[in-house]
Structure formats: structure tokens, C-alpha cells
Design an enzyme around this catalytic site. Structure first.
Site, PDB file in Angstrom:
ATOM      1  N   GLU A 108      -7.292  -1.370   4.383  1.00  0.00           N
ATOM      2  CA  GLU A 108      -7.144  -1.381   2.932  1.00  0.00           C
ATOM      3  C   GLU A 108      -6.382  -2.609   2.456  1.00  0.00           C
ATOM      4  OE1 GLU A 108      -6.902   3.380   1.959  1.00  0.00           O
ATOM      5  OE2 GLU A 108      -5.268   2.451   3.093  1.00  0.00           O
ATOM      6  N   HIS A 156      -9.565   6.893  -2.017  1.00  0.00           N
ATOM      7  CA  HIS A 156      -9.758   6.117  -0.787  1.00  0.00           C
ATOM      8  C   HIS A 156     -10.793   5.014  -0.983  1.00  0.00           C
ATOM      9  CE1 HIS A 156      -8.212   9.877   1.456  1.00  0.00           C
ATOM     10  NE2 HIS A 156      -7.258   8.968   1.469  1.00  0.00           N
ATOM     11  N   ASN A 213       0.872  -1.177   0.000  1.00  0.00           N
ATOM     12  CA  ASN A 213       0.000   0.000   0.000  1.00  0.00           C
ATOM     13  C   ASN A 213       0.908   1.225   0.000  1.00  0.00           C
ATOM     14  OD1 ASN A 213      -1.774   2.090   0.548  1.00  0.00           O
ATOM     15  ND2 ASN A 213      -2.861   1.021   2.180  1.00  0.00           N
TER      16      ASN A 213
END
Length: 393
Positions: free
Chosen positions: A378, A180, A10
Site C-alpha cells: 500500500e 482496502h 499508513n
């Protein structure tokens, strides 16, 4: 017998979060998480595994080619965890443009398409690409996948995505994309698990971190979001300005003689909480400060967040549920209270004791709007999408 595992990456503009997952019949299960912060020297890989936290100093230095850092990261995980056979690497990629409406298995064509979108996300996209190419060099032939932050918002209506500019510019790609998305996808799933009676209604999720945005959901699908063409748009952030009158930008370029490069640096790194306070980009520092400028920065932030919630409620035709997530949203009761106190007119009543305790449900039983605090993940979404890509390829 070693388990099959999966690594997720990420990439932010200055950090990389790494997830290590075991693959089993119930899907990917996290073993450990790590982070490399390129702003600190010596370069350190910080790893959390359950109750254990470890720091490993990396010998490699940050540079355009991240192969050395990735090789050390793979080796470090191999020495300290039974990672078995790494089946794949999944990446978060900020911008998928109109090309990608979901996760993909990476090949030469998809990587070229991601590179072509760099102009739309100049701070984040190159970092993801460096990681993708580094994994190629360190583990040739290892399957890689990409999960896109913009994909979740492809359900927004054309009316929501348009700017009031000539149609030809919209057709060329100048439109509101939203970001997002991996966080919002995770929260939509978690809300369905935690409070299924709320998940199908009109929900606003406030992803409040150093980068911050909000998303309006209905039936778990994105209907509108605060970020638009770039990650600068919407509410103020740690160092980003949020929505700003374009006339200000023209003034800085034409009257103050700022160069485009200097203006870009200014908007991404010198505005937001840092710019207003002149003290810090970290809301924790500002909440502890007695300086009037620190208080004003926090007040401006909560004021704009509350205003954006009201705007998204207009898109949704009302508001049933508010969810706070990400670093600030999950951990700072004073910020949440500052937002919710401005939304009393909508029927939101905070349970201040529950809010102070960071419980999942923080609204008062008499509140017309339910308010929750739900931690986002995430990397879990990246891992699940990577597994889905491997199963279908």
C-alpha cells in the site's frame, strides 16, 4: 549530493506503517519501512532496510498530538539514512466518501472534508488526521497528500453500492463504499506485470489480514467488494464480526441493554476469530492449537471467504483468477488451502506443494481457475500517488 525523498504514513487503528522512498526518474523507490505499534510499551520504531532490521525506543508517549513521536521519527531516519531533502509526506486515509475519487494534495479545505468523514470511519480517520496535523507542526510547509482506500471502488455500479433502504438515505451517503482500495490498486498492477494474460479477466482478490476483505475486478477495475458502509462488513476478521443480521444488533441494544459505545467496542474488538475461538485473534495461534473452538474459528473464516468469492463471481459473471494477499493471504498455506478446497465446484484445483512453498502460482496446471499469491504494498501506491500530485500541482 543528497537525494530527494518522500515519507508515507499508513495509519491503522493502533499502528502506523512508515515508508521511506527515494525519488528518481523511474518513480519512488523504497529505501526503508518502519512501524510504530501503539499497543506496546515502551514505544518502539521498528525499521527494516534491506537485510537490516533495527529497533529504536521512542521517548515520546502516545497522545492526541503526535508531534513528539513524528519529530523523533524524522530525526531517527535522518541519523540512520541518507534521506536528503524530504519533498513530501503521503498519507493513507481510509474514508474518502463521495467527495474524493482519487488522491489529493492536502490543504485546509481537503483536510476539513476528511475531518467531516470521521463519523464514517471512527477508528481509522482520527489517526490519519493526527498524523497530518503532526507533520504540519513538525515540518511546516511540507507538501502533504492523501490517498483514499475508498477511491478504488468508485467504479462500482450504483446497484452494487445500494442497500435496500429508502432512496433518500442512499442520497445522504448511506451506501457501500468498500475499503482496502490501495491494496487492490497495487495488486491489479502487479497481476498485470506477473500474469498479463490473467489481469484483464474476472479476478477476485482476497486481502486477508487482521482486517480482511475481498474485491471483484474486471479489466483491473473494482466491480464489487465485501466491505460496505464500514470496515465491519463482509467476512469475519481477527476481532471484527463481518456481516451480521441487524436483528442481532437490535437485540443487543434493546434486550441486552448494551450501550452504543459498548456495542461498537464489541463489534470491532471482541468478535471475529477472537470471539469464536475465545483463544486468540491471531490465526497462527489458532492453527497451532488443538482446541475445537480454534478449529471452528478457522473453518468459519475459510467458509465465509469461499462464500464471498462465490458471491463476487456472480457479480463478475464468472471467475478466472483468484489472488491471495496481505499478512494471512501471503503467509498461511493452510488458510489458502481451506478456502480453495471449498471452491472445487468452480473448477479451482490447488497445487498443494506450490501452496506449501508460498510460490506465486499455487493452482494446479489442470485448474480452470488460476490462483496466485502476490504480496501487496500500500505504501508504494501512496508514494506513487503523492509524486503524481506533486507533478500536477
Amino acid at each position: 549530493m543528497s537525494r530527494k525523498t518522500l515519507l508515507t504514513f499508513n495509519a491503522g487503528s493502533s499502528t502506523v506503517k512508515i515508508g521511506l522512498f527515494a525519488l528518481g526518474s523511474d518513480g519512488p523507490a523504497r529505501i526503508a519501512r518502519g512501524v510504530i505499534d501503539f499497543r506496546h510499551t515502551p514505544l518502539t520504531l521498528h525499521v527494516d532496510a534491506g537485510e537490516t532490521s533495527l529497533d529504536f525506543t521512542l521517548d515520546s508517549q502516545p497522545q492526541a498530538d503526535l508531534s513528539g513521536i513524528l519529530a523523533e521519527t524524522f530525526a531517527t531516519f535522518s541519523r540512520h539514512f541518507d534521506i536528503g531533502k524530504v519533498a513530501a509526506a503521503g498519507h493513507r486515509v481510509v474514508h474518502g466518501g463521495d467527495r474524493f475519487d482519487g488522491a489529493v494534495r492536502l490543504d485546509a479545505d481537503s483536510i476539513a472534508a476528511i475531518e467531516a468523514l470521521t463519523v464514517l470511519a471512527p477508528l481509522h480517520q482520527p489517526q490519519s488526521l493526527r498524523l497530518i496535523h503532526a507533520v504540519e507542526r513538525v515540518r511546516p510547509g511540507l507538501p502533504q497528500t492523501a490517498s483514499f482506500d475508498t477511491a478504488f471502488h468508485r467504479t462500482n455500479d450504483t446497484l452494487v453500492r445500494r442497500f435496500a433502504i429508502p432512496r433518500a438515505l442512499y442520497d445522504s451517503g448511506i451506501k457501500r463504499y468498500g475499503f482496502h482500495g490501495l491494496s487492490y490498486k497495487f495488486i491489479a498492477g502487479e497481476l498485470a506485470r506477473v500474469a498479463p494474460e490473467n489481469a484483464g479477466g474476472r479476478v477476485v482478490v482476497a486481502h486477508l489480514g487482521s482486517g480482511a476483505s475481498l474485491c471483484g475486478l474486471h479489466d483491473g477495475r473494482s466491480r464489487d467488494t465485501s466491505m460496505g458502509f464500514s470496515t465491519l462488513d463482509g467476512i469475519p476478521m481477527a476481532t471484527r464480526c463481518g456481516t451480521i443480521d441487524p436483528g442481532v444488533l437490535l437485540h443487543l441494544l434493546m434486550r441486552e441493554q448494551q450501550t452504543p459505545a459498548a456495542l461498537e467496542d464489541f463489534l470491532y474488538h471482541k468478535c471475529g476469530l477472537l470471539g469464536v475461538s475465545g483463544i486468540s485473534a491471531d490465526s497462527r495461534d489458532l492453527l497451532e492449537s488443538d482446541a475445537l473452538a480454534a478449529k471452528e474459528a478457522i473453518d468459519l473464516f475459510t467458509f465465509r471467504v469461499a462464500g464471498e468469492i462465490a458471491r463476487l463471481a456472480a457479480t463478475l459473471g464468472g471467475l478466472d483468477t483468484l489472488v491471495f494477499t496481505a499478512g494471512v493471504g501471503e503467509n498461511q498455506p493452510k488458510i489458502r488451502a481451506g478456502v480453495c478446497d471449498r471452491l472445487g465446484w468452480l473448477g479451482l484445483c490447488l497445487d498443494h506443494a506450490a501452496n506449501a512453498a508460498n510460490t506465486t502460482l499455487i493452482s494446479d496446471p489442470a485448474s480452470r481457475i488460476a490462483a496466485f499469491v502476490i504480496a501487496t504494498d500500500e505504501e508504494q501506491v501512496i508514494a506513487e500517488e503523492a509524486v503524481a500530485m506533486l507533478e500536477t500541482s
